[in-house]
Design a protein around this motif. Structure first.
Motif, PDB file in Angstrom:
ATOM      1  N   PHE A   1       0.866  -1.177   0.000  1.00  0.00           N
ATOM      2  CA  PHE A   1       0.000   0.000   0.000  1.00  0.00           C
ATOM      3  C   PHE A   1       0.904   1.228   0.000  1.00  0.00           C
ATOM      4  N   ARG A   2       0.668   2.120  -0.941  1.00  0.00           N
ATOM      5  CA  ARG A   2       1.524   3.296  -1.074  1.00  0.00           C
ATOM      6  C   ARG A   2       1.342   4.268   0.080  1.00  0.00           C
ATOM      7  N   MET A   3       0.145   4.299   0.653  1.00  0.00           N
ATOM      8  CA  MET A   3      -0.157   5.264   1.708  1.00  0.00           C
ATOM      9  C   MET A   3      -0.297   4.585   3.058  1.00  0.00           C
ATOM     10  N   ASN A   4       0.157   5.273   4.081  1.00  0.00           N
ATOM     11  CA  ASN A   4      -0.171   4.896   5.452  1.00  0.00           C
ATOM     12  C   ASN A   4      -1.380   5.735   5.848  1.00  0.00           C
ATOM     13  N   PHE A   5      -2.563   5.170   5.737  1.00  0.00           N
ATOM     14  CA  PHE A   5      -3.793   5.936   5.967  1.00  0.00           C
ATOM     15  C   PHE A   5      -3.893   6.438   7.399  1.00  0.00           C
ATOM     16  N   ARG A   6      -3.166   5.800   8.311  1.00  0.00           N
ATOM     17  CA  ARG A   6      -3.276   6.168   9.711  1.00  0.00           C
ATOM     18  C   ARG A   6      -2.256   7.211  10.143  1.00  0.00           C
ATOM     19  N   ARG A   7      -1.367   7.585   9.262  1.00  0.00           N
ATOM     20  CA  ARG A   7      -0.391   8.610   9.639  1.00  0.00           C
ATOM     21  C   ARG A   7      -1.120   9.912   9.940  1.00  0.00           C
ATOM     22  N   ARG A   8      -0.757  10.523  11.051  1.00  0.00           N
ATOM     23  CA  ARG A   8      -1.369  11.798  11.458  1.00  0.00           C
ATOM     24  C   ARG A   8      -0.920  12.899  10.504  1.00  0.00           C
ATOM     25  N   ARG A   9      -1.854  13.439   9.719  1.00  0.00           N
ATOM     26  CA  ARG A   9      -1.537  14.508   8.767  1.00  0.00           C
ATOM     27  C   ARG A   9      -1.596  15.872   9.442  1.00  0.00           C
ATOM     28  N   ARG A  10      -0.730  16.768   9.017  1.00  0.00           N
ATOM     29  CA  ARG A  10      -0.806  18.168   9.415  1.00  0.00           C
ATOM     30  C   ARG A  10      -1.376  18.955   8.239  1.00  0.00           C
ATOM     31  N   LEU A  11      -2.225  19.926   8.545  1.00  0.00           N
ATOM     32  CA  LEU A  11      -2.886  20.691   7.490  1.00  0.00           C
ATOM     33  C   LEU A  11      -1.895  21.418   6.597  1.00  0.00           C
ATOM     34  N   MET A  12      -0.744  21.803   7.148  1.00  0.00           N
ATOM     35  CA  MET A  12       0.243  22.530   6.347  1.00  0.00           C
ATOM     36  C   MET A  12       0.723  21.718   5.150  1.00  0.00           C
ATOM     37  N   GLU A  13       0.572  20.397   5.216  1.00  0.00           N
ATOM     38  CA  GLU A  13       0.971  19.551   4.088  1.00  0.00           C
ATOM     39  C   GLU A  13       0.132  19.851   2.845  1.00  0.00           C
ATOM     40  N   LEU A  14      -1.064  20.400   3.035  1.00  0.00           N
ATOM     41  CA  LEU A  14      -1.924  20.704   1.895  1.00  0.00           C
ATOM     42  C   LEU A  14      -1.341  21.798   1.012  1.00  0.00           C
ATOM     43  N   LEU A  15      -0.502  22.645   1.584  1.00  0.00           N
ATOM     44  CA  LEU A  15       0.097  23.743   0.808  1.00  0.00           C
ATOM     45  C   LEU A  15       1.444  23.372   0.223  1.00  0.00           C
ATOM     46  N   SER A  16       1.912  22.156   0.523  1.00  0.00           N
ATOM     47  CA  SER A  16       3.215  21.721   0.023  1.00  0.00           C
ATOM     48  C   SER A  16       3.083  21.221  -1.399  1.00  0.00           C
ATOM     49  N   GLU A  17       4.045  21.582  -2.219  1.00  0.00           N
ATOM     50  CA  GLU A  17       4.030  21.152  -3.620  1.00  0.00           C
ATOM     51  C   GLU A  17       4.806  19.863  -3.828  1.00  0.00           C
ATOM     52  N   ARG A  18       5.483  19.397  -2.786  1.00  0.00           N
ATOM     53  CA  ARG A  18       6.269  18.176  -2.940  1.00  0.00           C
ATOM     54  C   ARG A  18       5.340  16.971  -2.939  1.00  0.00           C
ATOM     55  N   SER A  19       5.915  15.806  -3.180  1.00  0.00           N
ATOM     56  CA  SER A  19       5.132  14.584  -3.208  1.00  0.00           C
ATOM     57  C   SER A  19       4.467  14.359  -1.867  1.00  0.00           C
ATOM     58  N   PRO A  20       3.198  13.957  -1.885  1.00  0.00           N
ATOM     59  CA  PRO A  20       2.504  13.716  -0.626  1.00  0.00           C
ATOM     60  C   PRO A  20       3.019  12.491   0.107  1.00  0.00           C
ATOM     61  N   LEU A  21       3.739  11.612  -0.597  1.00  0.00           N
ATOM     62  CA  LEU A  21       4.251  10.417   0.046  1.00  0.00           C
ATOM     63  C   LEU A  21       5.542  10.743   0.769  1.00  0.00           C
ATOM     64  N   LEU A  22       5.444  11.043   2.047  1.00  0.00           N
ATOM     65  CA  LEU A  22       6.601  11.415   2.827  1.00  0.00           C
ATOM     66  C   LEU A  22       7.487  10.203   3.052  1.00  0.00           C
ATOM     67  N   PRO A  23       8.807  10.357   2.961  1.00  0.00           N
ATOM     68  CA  PRO A  23       9.688   9.227   3.259  1.00  0.00           C
ATOM     69  C   PRO A  23       9.515   8.802   4.698  1.00  0.00           C
ATOM     70  N   GLU A  24       9.409   7.495   4.906  1.00  0.00           N
ATOM     71  CA  GLU A  24       9.188   6.996   6.252  1.00  0.00           C
ATOM     72  C   GLU A  24      10.501   6.631   6.905  1.00  0.00           C
ATOM     73  N   ASN A  25      10.672   7.012   8.139  1.00  0.00           N
ATOM     74  CA  ASN A  25      11.839   6.651   8.910  1.00  0.00           C
ATOM     75  C   ASN A  25      11.391   5.692   9.988  1.00  0.00           C
ATOM     76  N   TYR A  26      11.764   4.420   9.837  1.00  0.00           N
ATOM     77  CA  TYR A  26      11.322   3.428  10.801  1.00  0.00           C
ATOM     78  C   TYR A  26      12.268   3.358  11.993  1.00  0.00           C
ATOM     79  N   ASP A  27      13.186   4.330  12.068  1.00  0.00           N
ATOM     80  CA  ASP A  27      14.144   4.354  13.161  1.00  0.00           C
ATOM     81  C   ASP A  27      13.423   4.314  14.489  1.00  0.00           C
ATOM     82  N   SER A  28      12.350   5.043  14.606  1.00  0.00           N
ATOM     83  CA  SER A  28      11.461   4.961  15.763  1.00  0.00           C
ATOM     84  C   SER A  28      10.176   5.676  15.411  1.00  0.00           C
ATOM     85  N   PRO A  29       9.025   5.027  15.570  1.00  0.00           N
ATOM     86  CA  PRO A  29       7.763   5.678  15.221  1.00  0.00           C
ATOM     87  C   PRO A  29       7.338   6.716  16.238  1.00  0.00           C
TER      88      PRO A  29
END
Length: 412
Positions: A205-233
Motif C-alpha cells: 500500500f503506497r499510503m499509510n492511511f493512519r499517519r497523522r496529517r498536518r494541514l500545512m501539508e496541503l500547501l506543500s508542492e512536494r510529493s505527498p508520500l513522505l519518506p518513512e523513517n522506521y528508526d522509531s515511530p
C-alpha cells in the motif's frame, strides 16, 4: 518488464494528492466533532445541523498550532473547499472567508461527490483498515533484495484473503480489483516494475492511511508520500520547518486515528535551538530533549542482569493512552530496549515514563539525575530479547492503550 508509463505515473501522482486531501480532511472532521467545534447551530430561527463557524475554525487552527497566521489558515481551509470536502451551508460562497459564516463537511450532510476515483480510494482505505484490524499476517513489513518495505503483501496471499473475506467472488475478480487499486495509486509493486498479477510478487500500500496529517501539508508542492523513517515511530519531530522558533510533536500513526484525545501539545514552545524542544511552562526548568537523539548508554545491560534477584532495578507498570498525535516517547536499543526520550506534555510522561539522556547531555546537566527505564513487556508480551524495531511495530499494530512494564534503576 518496463516501468509504468510516465502518463500513468502522472495520473497516479494526481490521485495520490487527492487521496492525501481526503485523509487530511477526514482527520480534521473527526477532531472538530470531538472538540465540539462542529455542532447544530441556529441563525434567523433556522437550525443548521453539523456546522462550524469559519471564524471559530480559524481560531481553533491557530490555537492548535496548525498555523500561526490567519491568512495561511484561510488558504488551508480553502484547499478543502476546492476539493469539495467542505462547503458553505447554502453554497453561496465559493471562497472561504474568515467571518461568522456557517460551513459544513460534505460527509456530514451526504453531499460528498462519489465519483469513480473517490469510490476506488475509499474501497482501498477500507481494505487497508480491515487488514490492519484483522489477525491476518497478509499485510506486514517485508524485505526483498535487502530492502525493507512497509505495508507490504504477496499478491497471491492478498487475493486469497479477498476471496475468503467475501470482498470478491473469484480470484479473477480479486485480480481486477487489485489492478484498479494499482491504477489509482493505492497499491504498487514494490519496485514499480510490474502491473498487478496473481503471483508471488511483492506489492505494498503506497499510503499509510493512519499517519497523522498536518494541514500545512496541503500547501506543500512536494510529493505527498513522505519518506518513512522506521528508526522509531515515536521520534520527536519538528512541527514547523519554516519558523525560526521551532517546536516538536510526538508524531505516530495510531491504531485508531478516529479516536481523538483532548490532550494536545498547544502548551509546547521553542527552546531557541532548532535541535531541541522545551516542555510546557510548568516544566520549563526541565532540560531540553534532543529530537531523535543518538542512542548512547553509560553501560550496556543484559536481560539476565535486569532479572537477577537482588539487582538494583525496580519494575513498574505504565498504562499509556495514546492521543491523536501518538504516545510521546522514543524507544531505542536492543536486548533490552530502553526509553530514550519523552515528550514532557505527552501521554507517556503523564503515565510516569521517564527519559534517558546521552553522555553528552549528562555532562551539561551533571547535577540532574537521569533515569533509564528498560522495556520488559508490551501488552503482556516479553520483549527483553528483541530490538526497538520489533517493539515499535508491536506498539503500532496494537491497541490505542498500551500497557508497558519497565525496569528502572534504583537511586542507590
Amino acid at each position: 518488464m518496463e516501468t509504468l508509463e510516465s502518463s500513468t505515473q502522472k495520473k497516479v501522482a494526481e490521485l495520490e494528492r487527492m487521496a492525501e486531501v481526503l485523509v487530511t480532511g477526514e482527520q480534521l472532521r473527526l477532531r472538530l466533532h470531538e472538540e465540539k467545534i462542529i455542532k447544530d447551530r441556529r441563525h434567523h430561527l433556522k437550525t443548521y445541523p453539523n456546522c462550524f463557524v469559519a471564524k471559530e475554525l480559524i481560531d481553533w487552527l491557530i490555537d492548535h498550532k496548525e498555523t500561526s497566521e490567519r491568512e495561511t489558515a484561510v488558504k488551508l481551509v480553502q484547499k478543502l473547499l476546492d476539493h469539495s470536502i467542505i462547503h458553505h451551508v447554502c453554497d453561496e460562497h465559493k471562497e472561504f472567508k474568515d467571518a461568522k459564516l456557517f460551513y459544513r463537511f460534505r460527509k456530514d450532510d451526504g453531499t460528498f461527490p462519489m465519483d469513480n476515483e473517490v469510490k476506488v480510494f475509499m474501497r482501498g482505505q477500507r481494505l487497508y483498515e480491515k487488514l490492519m484490524n484483522s489477525e491476518s499476517k497478509v499485510l506486514q513489513p517485508r524485505e526483498e533484495e535487502g530492502v525493507k518495505y512497509e505495508r507490504a503483501f504477496i499478491a497471491c496471499d492478498f487475493i486469497q484473503w479477498l476471496t475468503q473475506e467475501g470482498e470478491v467472488v473469484t480470484r479473477s475478480d480479486a485480480e481486477q480489483l487489485c489492478r484498479r487499486l494499482l491504477e489509482h495509486g493505492i497499491i504498487q509493486h514494490v519496485s514499480n516494475k510490474h502491473h498487478f498479477v496473481d503471483s508471488n510478487l511483492l506489492y505494498q500500500f503506497r499510503m499509510n492511511f493512519r499517519r497523522r496529517r498536518r494541514l500545512m501539508e496541503l500547501l506543500s508542492e512536494r510529493s505527498p508520500l513522505l519518506p518513512e523513517n522506521y528508526d522509531s515511530p515515536f521520534c520527536l519531530r519538528k512541527q514547523n520547518h519554516d519558523s525560526k522558533a521551532t517546536s516538536f510533536l510526538s508524531v505516530s500513526p495510531t491504531k485508531e486515528i478516529k479516536i481523538i484525545s483532548a490532550v494536545r501539545r498547544s502548551s509546547m514552545s521553542s527552546s531557541g535551538s532548532s535541535g531541541y524542544f522545551s516542555s510546557s511552562p510548568t516544566l520549563s526548568s526541565s532540560p531540553p530533549v534532543l529530537c531523535n537523539p543518538k542512542s548512547v548508554l553509560k553501560k550496556s545491560v543484559t536481560p539476565d542482569e535486569l532479572l537477577t534477584p537482588g539487582a538494583p532495578y525496580l519494575r513498574k507498570t505504565l498504562t499509556i493512552v495514546g492521543d491523536a498525535v501518538g504516545w510521546g516517547f522514543v524507544v531505542r536499543g536492543s536486548k533490552p530496549c530502553y526509553i530514550q526520550a519523552v515528550d514532557p506534555s505527552g501521554p507517556a510522561a503523564a503515565a510516569g515514563m521517564k527519559s534517558f539522556l546521552s553522555n553528552e547531555r549528562d555532562s551539561i546537566h551533571a547535577h540532574l539525575r537521569h533515569v533509564c527505564q528498560f522495556v520488559v513487556c508490551v501488552n503482556g508480551l516479553n520483549v527483553l530479547h528483541v530490538d526497538y524495531k520489533t517493539v515499535s511495530n508491536l506498539i503500532l499494530t496494537g491497541p490505542r492503550t498500551i500497557v508497558m512494564e519497565v525496569m528502572e534503576e534504583l537511586d542507590l
